[in-house]
Design a protein around this motif. Sequence first.
Motif, PDB file in Angstrom:
ATOM      1  N   GLY A   1       0.870  -1.149   0.006  1.00 35.38           N
ATOM      2  CA  GLY A   1      -0.071  -0.011  -0.053  1.00 35.38           C
ATOM      3  C   GLY A   1       0.858   1.322   0.044  1.00 35.38           C
ATOM      4  O   GLY A   1       0.543   2.192  -0.592  1.00 35.38           O
ATOM      5  N   MET A   2       2.062   1.237   0.684  1.00 31.06           N
ATOM      6  CA  MET A   2       2.911   2.366   0.657  1.00 31.06           C
ATOM      7  C   MET A   2       3.442   2.764  -0.719  1.00 31.06           C
ATOM      8  O   MET A   2       3.645   4.005  -0.943  1.00 31.06           O
ATOM      9  N   ALA A   3       3.533   1.773  -1.490  1.00 31.20           N
ATOM     10  CA  ALA A   3       3.786   2.170  -3.093  1.00 31.20           C
ATOM     11  C   ALA A   3       2.752   3.204  -3.461  1.00 31.20           C
ATOM     12  O   ALA A   3       2.899   4.367  -4.223  1.00 31.20           O
ATOM     13  N   GLU A   4       1.632   2.894  -3.354  1.00 30.97           N
ATOM     14  CA  GLU A   4       0.400   4.007  -3.736  1.00 30.97           C
ATOM     15  C   GLU A   4       0.660   5.195  -3.017  1.00 30.97           C
ATOM     16  O   GLU A   4       0.494   6.283  -3.746  1.00 30.97           O
ATOM     17  N   VAL A   5       0.912   5.043  -1.809  1.00 31.76           N
ATOM     18  CA  VAL A   5       1.144   6.542  -0.934  1.00 31.76           C
ATOM     19  C   VAL A   5       2.401   7.130  -1.631  1.00 31.76           C
ATOM     20  O   VAL A   5       2.099   8.535  -1.834  1.00 31.76           O
ATOM     21  N   ILE A   6       3.539   6.567  -1.800  1.00 32.94           N
ATOM     22  CA  ILE A   6       4.507   7.337  -2.312  1.00 32.94           C
ATOM     23  C   ILE A   6       4.275   7.812  -3.827  1.00 32.94           C
ATOM     24  O   ILE A   6       4.674   8.876  -4.194  1.00 32.94           O
ATOM     25  N   LYS A   7       3.438   6.912  -4.583  1.00 28.74           N
ATOM     26  CA  LYS A   7       3.103   7.241  -5.846  1.00 28.74           C
ATOM     27  C   LYS A   7       2.289   8.891  -5.827  1.00 28.74           C
ATOM     28  O   LYS A   7       2.508   9.594  -6.709  1.00 28.74           O
ATOM     29  N   THR A   8       1.451   8.704  -5.064  1.00 27.28           N
ATOM     30  CA  THR A   8       0.565   9.974  -4.751  1.00 27.28           C
ATOM     31  C   THR A   8       1.251  11.241  -4.553  1.00 27.28           C
ATOM     32  O   THR A   8       1.003  12.250  -5.131  1.00 27.28           O
ATOM     33  N   ALA A   9       2.141  11.106  -3.470  1.00 31.93           N
ATOM     34  CA  ALA A   9       3.023  12.024  -3.128  1.00 31.93           C
ATOM     35  C   ALA A   9       3.853  12.604  -4.410  1.00 31.93           C
ATOM     36  O   ALA A   9       4.020  13.875  -4.680  1.00 31.93           O
TER      37      ALA A   9
ATOM     38  N   ILE B   1       3.406  12.577  -7.673  1.00 30.51           N
ATOM     39  CA  ILE B   1       2.636  13.458  -8.428  1.00 30.51           C
ATOM     40  C   ILE B   1       2.001  14.637  -8.152  1.00 30.51           C
ATOM     41  O   ILE B   1       1.582  15.455  -8.805  1.00 30.51           O
ATOM     42  N   SER B   2       1.942  14.845  -6.647  1.00 25.84           N
ATOM     43  CA  SER B   2       0.917  15.784  -6.112  1.00 25.84           C
ATOM     44  C   SER B   2       1.564  16.843  -5.226  1.00 25.84           C
ATOM     45  O   SER B   2       1.165  17.890  -5.416  1.00 25.84           O
ATOM     46  N   SER B   3       2.696  16.410  -4.576  1.00 23.75           N
ATOM     47  CA  SER B   3       2.998  17.203  -3.633  1.00 23.75           C
ATOM     48  C   SER B   3       4.683  17.103  -2.942  1.00 23.75           C
ATOM     49  O   SER B   3       4.693  15.895  -2.418  1.00 23.75           O
ATOM     50  N   GLU B   4       5.570  18.288  -3.290  1.00 22.48           N
ATOM     51  CA  GLU B   4       6.793  17.823  -2.767  1.00 22.48           C
ATOM     52  C   GLU B   4       6.945  17.821  -1.158  1.00 22.48           C
ATOM     53  O   GLU B   4       7.534  17.035  -0.661  1.00 22.48           O
ATOM     54  N   SER B   5       6.126  18.739  -0.377  1.00 25.17           N
ATOM     55  CA  SER B   5       6.109  18.597   1.243  1.00 25.17           C
ATOM     56  C   SER B   5       5.646  17.196   1.474  1.00 25.17           C
ATOM     57  O   SER B   5       6.002  16.623   2.534  1.00 25.17           O
TER      58      SER B   5
ATOM     59  N   LEU C   1       7.127  11.891   3.561  1.00 23.58           N
ATOM     60  CA  LEU C   1       7.614  10.288   3.742  1.00 23.58           C
ATOM     61  C   LEU C   1       8.833   9.986   3.933  1.00 23.58           C
ATOM     62  O   LEU C   1       9.296   9.138   4.462  1.00 23.58           O
ATOM     63  N   GLU C   2       9.822  10.894   3.285  1.00 26.03           N
ATOM     64  CA  GLU C   2      11.175  10.600   3.241  1.00 26.03           C
ATOM     65  C   GLU C   2      11.633  10.667   4.796  1.00 26.03           C
ATOM     66  O   GLU C   2      12.355   9.806   5.158  1.00 26.03           O
ATOM     67  N   ASN C   3      11.136  11.740   5.579  1.00 24.91           N
ATOM     68  CA  ASN C   3      11.673  12.055   7.049  1.00 24.91           C
ATOM     69  C   ASN C   3      10.812  11.071   8.141  1.00 24.91           C
ATOM     70  O   ASN C   3      11.272  10.831   9.038  1.00 24.91           O
ATOM     71  N   GLY C   4       9.564  10.578   7.406  1.00 26.29           N
ATOM     72  CA  GLY C   4       8.791   9.599   8.329  1.00 26.29           C
ATOM     73  C   GLY C   4       8.876   8.238   8.583  1.00 26.29           C
ATOM     74  O   GLY C   4       8.097   7.484   9.176  1.00 26.29           O
ATOM     75  N   VAL C   5       9.911   7.682   7.669  1.00 26.81           N
ATOM     76  CA  VAL C   5       9.957   6.331   7.622  1.00 26.81           C
ATOM     77  C   VAL C   5       9.935   5.567   8.886  1.00 26.81           C
ATOM     78  O   VAL C   5       9.011   4.755   9.234  1.00 26.81           O
TER      79      VAL C   5
END
Length: 401
Positions: free
Chosen positions: A192-200, A202-206, A211-215
């Motif tokens: 499921g995280m693959a879709e979460v990363i995909k959405t970020a 295409i949609s929002s740098e922040s 996601l990068e900082n929250g692993v």
Amino acid sequence: EPEVVKVSILNEESIILGFHLTKFMLRDILSNIPSSTYVVITDKNIAPIYLSKIITDFEKVASKLNLINTTKLRLITYIISPGEQSKSRDTKAEIEDFLLSKACGRDTCILAMGGGVIGDLAGFVAATFMRGVPYVQIPTTLLAMVDSSIGGKTAVDTPHGKNLIGSFWQPKRIYIDLMFLETLPEREFNNGMAEVIKTAAISSESDFINLENGVSSIREAVFSSPKRNVQYQGAILATRTPSQSLLLSVIMTSAKFKADVVTHDERESGLRGLLNFGHTIGHAIEAILSPELLHGECVSIGMIKEAEIARHLGHLNQVSVSRLYKVLQDYDLPVSLDEKKVKDLVGKKFCAVDKLMEIMKVDKKNQGDQKKIVILSSLGSTYEKKATIVSDSVIRKILSP
Ligand code: NAD
Ligand code: ZN
């Protein structure tokens, strides 16, 4: 009263997120989707963990609302085998025959409690039973929470391909209860995280930076929960930890982006195609490597290849490709068909470039023979507000070893 977050889709606040929502959900359903028969459709993995609580809470909430003696109210359940094989016409017919044998009529409401398989199948049953009855999505996988439960696409598979028979049928409510993640296998969470990363991406740098900082925090929220501990005695967390709040906001943001896209493009013309980042190549890989590799795992590899295409075309820089690579690795997702973890899972199967090109050629999302790929321009934005036509020679070059 649990604290809930609401997100709107198609101009209604029908997506509800929180932790431990069962009673809240049943109160809302019984009050606002009045029916004589409620049917929980779920699978054999989920039923033993979660069904008894739904049944006892249903009795409690119904009696609190004084619904027990005044109506011929009932809750019935139907449990199917887990797995994609159940997303079939045969299983749909079995469920329909069950509903008919129980004399379910037009005042039936279906509660689809499970992953995307249950959601797509039970949603399609709802779409055609008695020419359509209301249903509610209760997603229990991360993929279902951020993707499949949102948008009203319902379907079953056929031997000719996945999702070929179905319809658009919007659920009345989508209850995203993060409690379910406590028992989700780790590989399914990563999927499921693959879709979460995909959405970020295409949609929002922040969102991507979060996601990068929250692993470690996000993983802690899911994998250090009490239910994963054998000592767990059934206590619930009274307060949310910071990592749970982060998890909630990450899932909410992802679900909200899909909901917004669906609101502007319910029947999938241009905008909804953005959600296919990583999927043109990911689907082709999946056609060969499923079921050994999961959808999100194929999309993860697909995102890297499609980001490399964007870089090759001069729209995306190398630093962005590397950051995407790293974040996918951090969430334990595969980033290449050549890595050992992938080889161990797929055995003798392999993805020849010609075969991948051939599969992409018949992808129903393509325009004629031309292949379309979502091209990133940076982490958080895309080159066009839709997928871009990319030449075969470029795709072939990036796919070739
Ligand atoms: P899934 O429904 O097969 O669930 C994965 C596994 O996890 C199953 O074995 C299930 O029993 C188990 N499980 C589910 N919740 C659990 C929990 N809380 N605890 C323990 N085990 C649990 O897989 P999925 O990834 O959720 O969904 C995949 C399906 O979704 C595919 O059929 C795909 O086509 C569909 N899909 C649909 C859409 C759409 O827009 N409708 C979008 C994306 C995917
Ligand atoms: Zn997907």
